[in-house]
Design a protein around this motif. Sequence first.
Motif, PDB file in Angstrom:
ATOM      1  N   VAL A 187      43.108  38.403  42.215  1.00  0.00           N
ATOM      2  CA  VAL A 187      42.442  37.860  41.032  1.00  0.00           C
ATOM      3  C   VAL A 187      40.957  37.632  41.331  1.00  0.00           C
ATOM      4  CG1 VAL A 187      42.373  35.943  39.396  1.00  0.00           C
ATOM      5  CG2 VAL A 187      44.566  36.788  40.228  1.00  0.00           C
ATOM      6  N   ALA A 188      40.661  37.196  42.559  1.00  0.00           N
ATOM      7  CA  ALA A 188      39.264  36.999  42.951  1.00  0.00           C
ATOM      8  C   ALA A 188      38.518  38.335  42.946  1.00  0.00           C
ATOM      9  CB  ALA A 188      39.199  36.353  44.334  1.00  0.00           C
ATOM     10  N   ALA A 189      39.204  39.381  43.385  1.00  0.00           N
ATOM     11  CA  ALA A 189      38.549  40.692  43.457  1.00  0.00           C
ATOM     12  C   ALA A 189      38.473  41.368  42.093  1.00  0.00           C
ATOM     13  CB  ALA A 189      39.302  41.593  44.444  1.00  0.00           C
ATOM     14  N   LEU A 190      39.407  41.051  41.232  1.00  0.00           N
ATOM     15  CA  LEU A 190      39.488  41.719  39.933  1.00  0.00           C
ATOM     16  C   LEU A 190      39.597  40.684  38.811  1.00  0.00           C
ATOM     17  CD1 LEU A 190      41.990  44.675  40.520  1.00  0.00           C
ATOM     18  CD2 LEU A 190      39.678  44.860  39.602  1.00  0.00           C
ATOM     19  N   PRO A 191      38.478  40.019  38.498  1.00  0.00           N
ATOM     20  CA  PRO A 191      38.544  38.943  37.497  1.00  0.00           C
ATOM     21  C   PRO A 191      39.044  39.418  36.139  1.00  0.00           C
ATOM     22  CG  PRO A 191      36.422  38.970  38.628  1.00  0.00           C
ATOM     23  CD  PRO A 191      37.127  40.226  39.014  1.00  0.00           C
ATOM     24  N   ILE A 192      39.003  40.743  35.914  1.00  0.00           N
ATOM     25  CA  ILE A 192      39.466  41.262  34.627  1.00  0.00           C
ATOM     26  C   ILE A 192      40.929  40.924  34.403  1.00  0.00           C
ATOM     27  CG2 ILE A 192      40.201  43.512  35.495  1.00  0.00           C
ATOM     28  CD1 ILE A 192      39.264  44.785  32.992  1.00  0.00           C
ATOM     29  N   LEU A 193      41.676  40.667  35.503  1.00  0.00           N
ATOM     30  CA  LEU A 193      43.106  40.377  35.362  1.00  0.00           C
ATOM     31  C   LEU A 193      43.345  39.059  34.634  1.00  0.00           C
ATOM     32  CD1 LEU A 193      44.397  41.522  38.873  1.00  0.00           C
ATOM     33  CD2 LEU A 193      44.364  42.786  36.731  1.00  0.00           C
TER      34      LEU A 193
END
Lengths: 283, 283
Positions: free
Chosen positions: A173-179
């Motif tokens: 989630v930190a790497a892909l805030p779009i989630l």
Amino acid sequence: MSPKSDYRQGGERMTVARTADAIAAVLRDQIRDRELQPGDQLPTMDQLMTTYGVARATALRALATLKAEGLAEYRAGRGGGTVVRARSTQRMVRSRGIERDDMGYYSGPTVQHWRSVPGSATTTVDRPAPDDIAELLGIPPGTSVLVRERMNGDPERPELRQLTDSWLHPDIVAALPILRGSTGLGGTYDRIEEWAGRPIAWTEEITAATPSPAEAEALLLPTGVPLLRVLRVSTLGRGKRAAVVEVQDIRMSGELFSVRYPVQRHGAARWPVRPAGTDFYTD
Amino acid sequence: MSPKSDYRQGGERMTVARTADAIAAVLRDQIRDRELQPGDQLPTMDQLMTTYGVARATALRALATLKAEGLAEYRAGRGGGTVVRARSTQRMVRSRGIERDDMGYYSGPTVQHWRSVPGSATTTVDRPAPDDIAELLGIPPGTSVLVRERMNGDPERPELRQLTDSWLHPDIVAALPILRGSTGLGGTYDRIEEWAGRPIAWTEEITAATPSPAEAEALLLPTGVPLLRVLRVSTLGRGKRAAVVEVQDIRMSGELFSVRYPVQRHGAARWPVRPAGTDFYTD
DNA sequence: TAGTGGTCTAGACCACGGC
DNA sequence: CCGTGGTCTAGACCACTAT
């Protein structure tokens, strides 16, 4: 098991059922032996009171026990009563391989056309991870985790539905805030694979559970029907460097669904096998 | 869900729980939110009667509901009472691949050392096949079928046990009368493969069920714990000519066990995949 | 022995839904 | 309407087991 006889009342040995459990056992046996067929009406409380000479509450508990076991159900109204429940023996089999179409990944043809259940919507919240989810994610229990919750099912058969909680690992989630946003659940896997540049691997762990009242209501479960629970673990990488990125907690009716897998032969079980030293059975 | 408030009594709106279900909901929420930890004592019936002003039977039903859900259990004796049940979150995971050792086939290292449960023995009887078994065997429902019934488990942890019914197809029993005899269950597969000269293939179908009282007793299941049911189908041959020779019906505690399978990618899901047309989620 | 839950009888009242 | 099950109150008696 069935305390139908050898029962004492006032020091006198009786051979008829005079307790709620004993009456329930009599009826349960009749259902199991098909003397009472699905749809058949069980004795009413009044009938049980007179035939067994028990109080109303006792007759009630006998019938309630069978309902709790999922063997009977109530049909309200005049001419109704407690009837033997028709239990679906024909389950919807979900072959758990991963397929793909224009929409993204899906797990088998039986669910390809499933949609969100009308009136429900995906919710996205941060929530402390339960112990078993935390264990699979490899994080401390109680850690706050982003979870996407959704209910979907067969648009044409509303009783065929499942609850899916998608617990996303904090690192991803930190790497892909779009989630956190409006990316569909199916899209989640694509976003992760685009980001990682390599495929996700899945493992599924299946167990059974008693539904909470909220789960029973959402899944339209009659009392006495357990949950079939599939925990799908999504992993990036292989071996010791494999990282769990997501755990899906999928719950569905244990009566309406089953999941099917092929079983692989490993090691010495690969064909042709050498003869066994004995025929002792270990499983 | 929780009828804790908005409850009428004598036309007066109340905001406290005054029904068994409502009291159960209060306690259930406290357990879920960990205000009440495993091992903690719930209020006694006397306490519930005074704090909520209900009758004894009502307090009893509130506690009985939680026991039926598997959330609480009774510790008898002075100083005992109804306590929050410690639910094993650590399940025994059975990776369902087939292995082989000197004893024959077995399904994974976690069960390699399992033995027959002391006091139980394999029984061999002819019995009408239940609908779901008959369906998998491809025979008319109710056909009399040879079934080997057995209970085995971990000798060192008696709570880890399972019931196995092995339903043998009438054709294979006719061809191999030895299957009626003392051949161990593990030996069954060897006998069939020796006779056929080719390997058996297995598929497993997993579902959940409510235990019968007999199953709950044999498997030492507390109330409220469902069955995890594995139906293992043994087949000879491939494709349309595949013949089902045996169906095993394996039942175990849904709380203590889970089964794990790798999930395969099929068709368009094989890596590398083409981008999805949309991110719509279908599973 | 004391305190816990479990079962039973007896009776009042309510909710539902086909007739 | 009316028969069905469901809930509640009230009270008696029993079963279990740590103290």
